[in-house]
Motif scaffolding. Structure first.
Motif, short mmCIF file in Angstrom:
data_model
loop_
_atom_site.label_atom_id
_atom_site.label_comp_id
_atom_site.label_asym_id
_atom_site.label_seq_id
_atom_site.Cartn_x
_atom_site.Cartn_y
_atom_site.Cartn_z
N LYS A 1 0.81 -1.23 0.00
CA LYS A 1 0.00 0.00 0.00
C LYS A 1 0.84 1.28 0.00
CE LYS A 1 -4.12 -2.02 0.29
NZ LYS A 1 -5.18 -1.87 -0.74
N TYR A 2 2.14 1.15 -0.26
CA TYR A 2 3.02 2.32 -0.37
C TYR A 2 3.82 2.21 -1.65
CZ TYR A 2 2.34 3.29 4.64
OH TYR A 2 1.81 3.59 5.87
N MET B 1 -0.51 5.61 -8.13
CA MET B 1 -1.10 6.05 -6.87
C MET B 1 -2.51 5.48 -6.68
SD MET B 1 1.20 7.70 -5.23
CE MET B 1 0.35 8.64 -3.96
N GLU B 2 -3.25 5.34 -7.77
CA GLU B 2 -4.58 4.72 -7.70
C GLU B 2 -4.47 3.20 -7.53
OE1 GLU B 2 -7.72 5.96 -7.53
OE2 GLU B 2 -6.65 7.84 -7.20
N TYR B 3 -3.54 2.61 -8.26
CA TYR B 3 -3.38 1.15 -8.24
C TYR B 3 -3.07 0.65 -6.83
CZ TYR B 3 -1.65 -3.51 -9.49
OH TYR B 3 -1.45 -4.86 -9.59
N LYS B 4 -2.18 1.33 -6.13
CA LYS B 4 -1.75 0.84 -4.81
C LYS B 4 -2.90 0.87 -3.78
CE LYS B 4 -0.01 5.19 -2.84
NZ LYS B 4 -0.99 5.26 -1.75
N LYS B 5 -3.90 1.72 -4.02
CA LYS B 5 -5.02 1.81 -3.08
C LYS B 5 -5.89 0.55 -3.12
CE LYS B 5 -5.52 6.85 -3.61
NZ LYS B 5 -6.43 7.90 -4.14
N THR B 6 -5.94 -0.09 -4.26
CA THR B 6 -6.90 -1.18 -4.46
C THR B 6 -6.25 -2.56 -4.63
OG1 THR B 6 -6.93 -0.66 -6.83
CG2 THR B 6 -8.65 0.33 -5.46
N HIS B 7 -4.92 -2.62 -4.52
CA HIS B 7 -4.23 -3.89 -4.69
C HIS B 7 -3.28 -4.16 -3.53
CE1 HIS B 7 -5.63 -3.03 -8.76
NE2 HIS B 7 -5.48 -4.32 -9.02
N GLU B 8 -3.25 -5.41 -3.09
CA GLU B 8 -2.37 -5.82 -1.98
C GLU B 8 -1.00 -6.16 -2.54
OE1 GLU B 8 -2.93 -6.03 1.37
OE2 GLU B 8 -4.83 -4.98 1.03
#
Length: 209
Positions: free
Chosen positions: A26-27, A157-164
């Motif tokens: 998530k970072y 930045m959007e991808y990291k919000k929704t993927h582990e």
């Protein structure tokens, strides 16, 4: 992803020694360092391309994405999508397609005729369709124009919000840090050290410490 008693030597040159550190999900985990410090060699060990000592844990599904394209130049975007749909869920592929704003690219345009930014988007579509758990970007925005880079920053930045996923960004491009908040690491003196702030790591990098 964790490094445990990790050491790296290429030829006779020792690059990293007894490193113990972890990189979080998530970072965007930015890694900077001077030329020759071992950034790209470290990236290769994470995906099994170079030998090392110690352990890397939770890297079984790691992928490495560099600045050059390795998708056949004669392929079109439509060719890539058709191939991916044979292997992965169509919904996942089209979700990435939308997030990457690939609707702005002609589906009949050959990759060899695309801009560098468009090629990087195609590469992300191909690699991320597999839903990797560790994504290592090595000088990913190298040679891209500002608008292309900003497109990719927004996507990540959007991808990291929704993927582990653990995202590691190895870079010398300080714009990466400006547009993508995250965690910051510096390779120096055979160590990988977490740096508290963006301003601090930028100052270290500029001074060449």
């Amino acid at each position: 992803m964790k490094l445990i008693n990790y050491s790296l030597k290429v030829g006779k040159k020792k690059l990293l020694e007894n490193v113990n550190i972890s990189f979080d999900k998530k970072y965007i985990n930015h890694i900077l360092g001077s030329n020759g410090a071992g950034k790209s060699s470290f990236a290769k060990t994470c995906v099994g391309m170079l030998e090392f000592e110690g352990k890397i844990e939770e890297n079984q599904e790691a992928i490495l994405i560099g600045s050059s394209s390795n998708i056949p130049a004669e392929f079109t975007l439509d060719d890539v999508i058709k191939l991916l749909k044979k292997k992965f869920e169509a919904q996942k592929i089209m979700g990435l397609y939308d997030l990457l704003k690939l609707n702005k690219v002609s589906k009949n345009l050959q990759i060899k005729k695309m801009s560098d930014g468009q090629k990087q988007k195609i590469k992300l579509l191909a690699f991320l369709s597999a839903d990797p758990k560790v994504i290592i970007l090595d000088e990913f925005t190298n040679a891209l124009d500002k608008n292309s880079s900003i497109d990719l920053y927004e996507f990540l930045m959007e991808y990291k919000k929704t993927h582990e996923a653990v995202i590691i960004n190895i870079t010398h491009n300080l714009s990466d840090l400006e547009y993508m908040e995250g965690k910051y690491y510096y390779i120096n003196n055979l160590e990988i050290t977490e740096i508290a702030s963006k301003d601090e790591i930028v100052a270290m990098y500029i001074r060449g410490e």
